[in-house]
Scaffold this motif. Structure first.
Motif, PDB file in Angstrom:
ATOM      1  N   LEU A 179     -17.583 -30.545   9.249  1.00  0.00           N
ATOM      2  CA  LEU A 179     -17.471 -29.470  10.244  1.00  0.00           C
ATOM      3  C   LEU A 179     -18.028 -29.944  11.579  1.00  0.00           C
ATOM      4  CD1 LEU A 179     -16.950 -26.481  11.043  1.00  0.00           C
ATOM      5  CD2 LEU A 179     -19.301 -26.018  10.395  1.00  0.00           C
ATOM      6  N   ILE A 205     -20.477 -16.353  -2.154  1.00  0.00           N
ATOM      7  CA  ILE A 205     -20.983 -15.710  -0.931  1.00  0.00           C
ATOM      8  C   ILE A 205     -21.008 -16.713   0.225  1.00  0.00           C
ATOM      9  CG2 ILE A 205     -23.123 -14.821   0.109  1.00  0.00           C
ATOM     10  CD1 ILE A 205     -23.579 -13.214  -2.398  1.00  0.00           C
ATOM     11  N   PHE A 206     -21.216 -17.981  -0.088  1.00  0.00           N
ATOM     12  CA  PHE A 206     -21.191 -18.989   0.967  1.00  0.00           C
ATOM     13  C   PHE A 206     -19.787 -19.541   1.207  1.00  0.00           C
ATOM     14  CE2 PHE A 206     -25.671 -18.787   0.233  1.00  0.00           C
ATOM     15  CZ  PHE A 206     -26.207 -18.985   1.488  1.00  0.00           C
ATOM     16  N   PRO A 223     -17.390 -17.095   3.830  1.00  0.00           N
ATOM     17  CA  PRO A 223     -17.412 -17.242   5.285  1.00  0.00           C
ATOM     18  C   PRO A 223     -17.100 -18.667   5.747  1.00  0.00           C
ATOM     19  CG  PRO A 223     -19.640 -16.976   4.462  1.00  0.00           C
ATOM     20  CD  PRO A 223     -18.715 -16.721   3.314  1.00  0.00           C
ATOM     21  N   LEU A 224     -17.547 -19.677   4.966  1.00  0.00           N
ATOM     22  CA  LEU A 224     -17.379 -21.049   5.450  1.00  0.00           C
ATOM     23  C   LEU A 224     -15.922 -21.481   5.445  1.00  0.00           C
ATOM     24  CD1 LEU A 224     -20.426 -22.922   3.911  1.00  0.00           C
ATOM     25  CD2 LEU A 224     -20.088 -22.191   6.256  1.00  0.00           C
ATOM     26  N   LEU A 266     -13.455 -17.504   6.861  1.00  0.00           N
ATOM     27  CA  LEU A 266     -13.742 -16.775   8.096  1.00  0.00           C
ATOM     28  C   LEU A 266     -14.057 -17.686   9.268  1.00  0.00           C
ATOM     29  CD1 LEU A 266     -15.981 -13.942   6.662  1.00  0.00           C
ATOM     30  CD2 LEU A 266     -13.553 -13.864   7.164  1.00  0.00           C
ATOM     31  N   ILE A 267     -13.907 -18.986   9.045  1.00  0.00           N
ATOM     32  CA  ILE A 267     -14.364 -19.906  10.087  1.00  0.00           C
ATOM     33  C   ILE A 267     -13.539 -19.727  11.364  1.00  0.00           C
ATOM     34  CG2 ILE A 267     -12.912 -21.707   9.098  1.00  0.00           C
ATOM     35  CD1 ILE A 267     -15.367 -23.510  10.149  1.00  0.00           C
ATOM     36  N   LEU A 268     -14.251 -19.707  12.478  1.00  0.00           N
ATOM     37  CA  LEU A 268     -13.583 -19.431  13.746  1.00  0.00           C
ATOM     38  C   LEU A 268     -14.149 -20.322  14.838  1.00  0.00           C
ATOM     39  CD1 LEU A 268     -11.414 -17.386  14.500  1.00  0.00           C
ATOM     40  CD2 LEU A 268     -13.223 -15.945  15.382  1.00  0.00           C
ATOM     41  N   SER A 308     -16.715 -12.384  12.382  1.00  0.00           N
ATOM     42  CA  SER A 308     -15.922 -13.613  12.439  1.00  0.00           C
ATOM     43  C   SER A 308     -14.703 -13.439  13.346  1.00  0.00           C
ATOM     44  CB  SER A 308     -15.479 -14.014  11.042  1.00  0.00           C
ATOM     45  OG  SER A 308     -14.427 -13.186  10.618  1.00  0.00           O
ATOM     46  N   HIS A 363     -15.215 -14.234  19.048  1.00  0.00           N
ATOM     47  CA  HIS A 363     -15.516 -15.629  19.363  1.00  0.00           C
ATOM     48  C   HIS A 363     -16.918 -15.775  19.944  1.00  0.00           C
ATOM     49  CE1 HIS A 363     -11.983 -18.053  18.577  1.00  0.00           C
ATOM     50  NE2 HIS A 363     -11.280 -16.944  18.780  1.00  0.00           N
ATOM     51  N   ASN A 391     -20.953 -18.687  15.828  1.00  0.00           N
ATOM     52  CA  ASN A 391     -20.258 -18.040  14.710  1.00  0.00           C
ATOM     53  C   ASN A 391     -20.742 -18.533  13.352  1.00  0.00           C
ATOM     54  OD1 ASN A 391     -17.573 -17.402  16.657  1.00  0.00           O
ATOM     55  ND2 ASN A 391     -17.975 -16.045  14.952  1.00  0.00           N
ATOM     56  N   ILE A 392     -20.827 -19.853  13.238  1.00  0.00           N
ATOM     57  CA  ILE A 392     -21.163 -20.430  11.948  1.00  0.00           C
ATOM     58  C   ILE A 392     -22.586 -20.034  11.542  1.00  0.00           C
ATOM     59  CG2 ILE A 392     -21.975 -22.664  12.838  1.00  0.00           C
ATOM     60  CD1 ILE A 392     -19.775 -22.334   9.792  1.00  0.00           C
ATOM     61  N   LEU A 443     -23.661 -17.963   8.322  1.00  0.00           N
ATOM     62  CA  LEU A 443     -24.626 -18.491   7.358  1.00  0.00           C
ATOM     63  C   LEU A 443     -25.810 -17.554   7.205  1.00  0.00           C
ATOM     64  CD1 LEU A 443     -24.740 -22.320   8.069  1.00  0.00           C
ATOM     65  CD2 LEU A 443     -23.964 -21.177   6.001  1.00  0.00           C
ATOM     66  N   ALA A 473     -24.745 -14.684   5.064  1.00  0.00           N
ATOM     67  CA  ALA A 473     -24.599 -15.147   3.686  1.00  0.00           C
ATOM     68  C   ALA A 473     -25.972 -15.346   3.040  1.00  0.00           C
ATOM     69  CB  ALA A 473     -23.805 -16.449   3.652  1.00  0.00           C
TER      70      ALA A 473
END
Lengths: 199, 95, 543
Positions: free
Chosen positions: A37, A189-190, A193-194, A197-199, B33, B36, B41-42, B46, B49
């Motif tokens: 990433l 749960i991780f 989003p990873l 939902l990554i944006l 999400s 922008h 965001n990440i 995290l 989460a």
């Protein structure tokens, strides 16, 4: 058989130690995720956009609910309500199946679009996107395998509870299987989003 | 004897409350999400989460009611994972 | 076991007494008794060790002269790969914890068995299955793996040899190692006898405890790494393939995140053995008990922070080289703490030079040499010169064989009389020790020198200038080999035909010496209550 040593706290501690190893197993994949990433932020966003948020969100709800069910099943058993325990366990196992069916449709759609490891389409994409899908398949695949194992474990416990071998005084098998199932939830749960939902 | 050690019963209502909180957090993470925020965001994802997994561990997995040994062990495992990820970045960040 | 006629004079055979539920081999491979599982491990491990030794001797024979001596280059590659895989995954990692840990850990803490006896049996079965698969990879698929034990990409992904099966075998072996670690941690926490406080744990237990944590927390990373190699080979995900965005150096990171801590899985239990043996043969309480105990934990923790020092020349960032080098020097501190405390324990002791102590002393010397040459490799500037040369091979054989190997031998000579109730011939054991010690140094010192001169490791051929040192090394390997085979011959003869020993032949103060030799099935006739420390010889009534 030899005399079985019953140590409730010990059995649970052992299970937790095993969960740590599972955590670290997925940890290896998360290390790769973090590194790649960092290297390909834009490609990851682009590739992540290809994933279907609805599938991911539905599976998140399914897993969270199944986690609730298995947690409540322990309380039910402690209170001596075996019937409710069985119902809740059935809900959990059904959730595992729903999750897998969902995953099946999700993967089929991806593969249908030519997005699978080593596919000609994937090789044409930018390196970062190819790596994203590689990680996606490995991570969700390994997670899916854990769903299968967890579901099987809970089905076994279901039989044990019904036959009365796991009961209000001796339910460490249920509790440990529940812990395993929660771990499956935790990892997801991780993952959600990873990857979705990554944006 | 050991029978006393697993006496703690968590009520159904607690679990349902935690489940609701998890659903709300899931909704938040999906909503956030769509906005922008750049690299932030990440970290938000995290963070949420982590809160969610904290809830699962504390209540669903009974960690809140466990003794020091289990808590310390979990802490050790998480620190180890953090080191493995973090130290890799000594390479990745400066290459 | 044909010595039935000897039993009339021999003492009670304890847990070795034939069982009623199963007979013959089944009474072993389905037993959940930790001592029987320990012996299963012990004999399987010894078998693989001797296989590994044979391969090592063949490798040295091939290197006796430049060019082809006995085998083709491809066979040579397969031989050093198999030598590495066997020695690392089948001998040295399970060696002391799985064999001697199983044999004595529950007895030393005053327990009847480990916390999960059936899981313990499963560990052995996984070990056996993994070992069978590792050996099976030689004769199936595209032929014997030729990657070296490290399975580095991209070669391990591209080679047509049967790397897949070998990697899967190591994955299974890792699982076995994890289950043993998990079992030991739980046992130590939950099953100590009354009075066995943490401050009274034998130092061997402390070292096993630290090791077990490393096993539990680091091994899964090896599992995922090798699983990824498998996936790369089978599906072509391209996670380590630069043309598709992957990074081969990430494989090295993942591999060494496990494999460096694994070095401490290998050596910590050995240090524990030495810490237990030295006080007994010096007739003095261990000097700096707390420091030795804490340094075990410190080594386990610090050892998890230094994996990058295997990668100085990989193209990793300079920052990472700096950090990992600095931390590598830090690990030397707790190791040195142990060495100084052992020496201080010996100081003014009433030393009896029995075989276990001889091996323990050679551990200290050889491990110190190995550790110090490790610093040459830990400093990036010098590492660049000797990286991937025979210097490295010499270095890690000093630490692994000179360290863990010697500790394993010491443990055999120390505990086997307890387990079998019979003593080997001490004079032959001493001669074997002498041969091993001399052969060892001739072999690996030559390797270090020839490595300094620039001979690369894993090469089939070399320039004529290196011939003399290579021949010296090979001669050393013969002396070492004779010593090793003599030692095992003597031990095996001793376990079946040796003189019966009493409960406490060495005068130890830890719990295993209070029960009979061999110990009864559940270890103690009367549940023990611990009233003194592990090296308190006065309180134990020995001094």
């Amino acid at each position: 058989m030899s005399e079985v040593h019953k140590d409730y706290a010990g059995a649970k501690f052992g299970m937790w130690l095993f969960l740590f190893t599972e955590l670290l197993l997925f940890g290896g994949l998360f290390i790769l995720y973090g590194v790649y990433l960092h290297r390909y932020p834009e490609e990851f966003v682009k590739a992540g956009g290809e994933l279907n948020v609805v599938f991911g969100a539905v599976n998140t709800l399914v897993l969270l609910t199944s986690s609730l069910a298995v947690a409540m099943s322990i309380t039910a058993l402690q209170k001596g309500n075996r019937r409710l325990t069985l119902v809740l366990l059935a809900v959990t196992i059904a959730s595992a199946l729903i999750f897998l069916v969902n995953k099946y449709f999700e993967w089929s759609a991806k593969i249908h679009h030519g997005l699978y490891p080593d596919s000609p389409h994937l090789k044409e994409l930018a390196p970062g996107e190819s790596v994203f899908f590689g990680l996606y398949y490995v991570t969700t695949g390994l997670h899916g395998l854990h769903v299968v194992i967890g579901g099987a474990l809970l089905a076994w416990v279901f039989v044990q509870v019904r036959s009365g071998r796991v009961h209000a005084e001796d339910f460490v098998a249920l509790e440990n299987s529940g812990l395993y199932w929660h771990l499956v939830d935790l990892i997801w749960i991780f993952i959600f989003p990873l990857y979705y939902l990554i944006l | 004897m050991a029978e006393q050690e697993h006496g703690h019963i968590v009520g159904y209502s607690t679990f349902v409350a935690v489940w609701l909180a998890l659903l709300v957090l899931t909704a938040i993470t999906v909503a956030v999400s769509r906005i922008h925020l750049g690299p932030l965001n990440i970290w938000v994802a995290l963070g949420i989460a982590s809160v969610k997994s904290g809830l699962v561990i504390a209540f669903f997995m009974h960690m809140k009611y466990e003794g020091r040994l289990l808590r310390l062990s979990l802490f050790a495992a998480l620190v180890t994972l953090a080191i493995f990820i973090g130290f890799t970045f000594f390479d990745v960040l400066y290459r | 076991m044909a010595e039935t006629h000897l039993q009339a004079t021999a003492p009670d055979r304890g847990f070795l007494t034939p069982r009623e539920d199963y007979s013959g081999l089944f009474s072993w491979i389905f037993s959940t008794d930790h001592k029987r599982i320990g012996l299963l491990y012990f004999w399987s491990i010894v078998t693989f060790f001797l296989t590994g030794v044979t391969l090592g001797l063949l490798i040295r024979l091939e290197l006796f002269l430049p060019g082809k001596t006995i085998v083709e280059a491809q066979t040579y590659n397969a031989m050093f790969t198999l030598h590495g895989v066997i020695m690392i995954f089948l001998f040295i990692i399970p060696g002391i914890p799985a064999a001697f840990g199983n044999l004595v850990l529950p007895i030393q803490i005053g327990a009847k068995d480990v916390a999960f006896p059936r899981l313990n049996l499963l560990s052995w079965w996984l070990y056996a299955i993994g070992a069978a698969m590792a050996l099976g990879s030689l004769f199936s698929g595209g032929g014997a793996p030729d990657t070296g034990w490290t399975f580095y990409v991209p070669f391990s992904v591209q080679t047509t040899t049967n790397v897949s099966l070998a990697a899967f075998a190591v994955f299974i072996l890792g699982f076995s190692s994890i289950l043993t670690g998990l079992n030991f941690i739980t046992t130590i926490h939950r099953m100590r006898a009354p009075g066995m406080s943490w401050g009274r744990l034998p130092l061997f237990i402390w070292s096993l405890y630290a090791t077990a944590w490393v096993q539990v927390l680091a091994t899964p990373i090896l599992g995922i790494t090798l699983a990824l190699v498998l996936v790369e080979r089978l599906l072509g995900t391209g996670l380590f393939d630069p043309t598709r965005g992957g990074d081969p150096i990430m494989f090295q990171h993942l591999f060494w995140i496990y494999s460096h801590p694994a070095v401490y899985i290998m050596v910590l239990p050995g240090m524990g053995v030495i810490s237990d043996i030295i006080p007994v043969f010096a007739r003095k309480p261990a000097f700096g008990y707390k420091a030795i105990a804490v340094s075990s934990i410190a080594i386990a923790a610090a050892g998890s922070l230094v994996w990058g020092h295997h990668m100085f020349t990989s193209g990793m960032s300079d920052m990472a080289v700096l950090v990992f080098s600095l931390l590598t020097f830090v690990v030397a501190i707790p190791s040195a703490v142990k060495v100084f405390n052992w020496v201080a324990t010996l100081y003014k002791g009433s030393i009896s030079l029995d075989p276990p102590l001889l091996f323990a002393l050679s551990f200290i010397l050889l491990f110190a040499i190995g550790g110090l040459t490790g610093l040459v490799l830990g400093a990036p500037a010098t590492d660049v010169h000797v990286h991937d040369t025979h210097f490295v091979v010499g270095h890690f054989h000093y630490t692994m064989f000179g360290g863990t190997g010697m500790a394993f031998f010491a443990a055999m000579h120390y505990w086997l009389p307890k387990i079998y109730g019979r003593m080997y011939n001490k004079r032959i054991a001493t001669i074997a020790w002498g041969l091993i010690f001399v052969g060892f140094n001739v072999l690996y010192l030559s390797m270090k020198v020839v490595g300094m001169q620039g001979m690369p490791r894993r090469y089939y051929d070399y320039i004529p200038e290196f011939t003399r040192l290579n021949q010296l090394a090979t001669v050393g390997s013969w002396i070492l080999g004779i010593g090793v085979f003599l030692m095992f011959f003597n031990l095996i003869r001793g376990t079946f035909r040796g003189q019966p020993v009493g409960d406490n032949p060495w005068g130890g103060a830890t719990l295993e010496w209070t029960t009979s030799s061999p110990p009864p099935t559940e270890n103690f006739e009367v549940d023990p209550v611990v009233t003194h420390g592990p090296y308190d010889f006065k309180a134990a009534g020995i001094l």
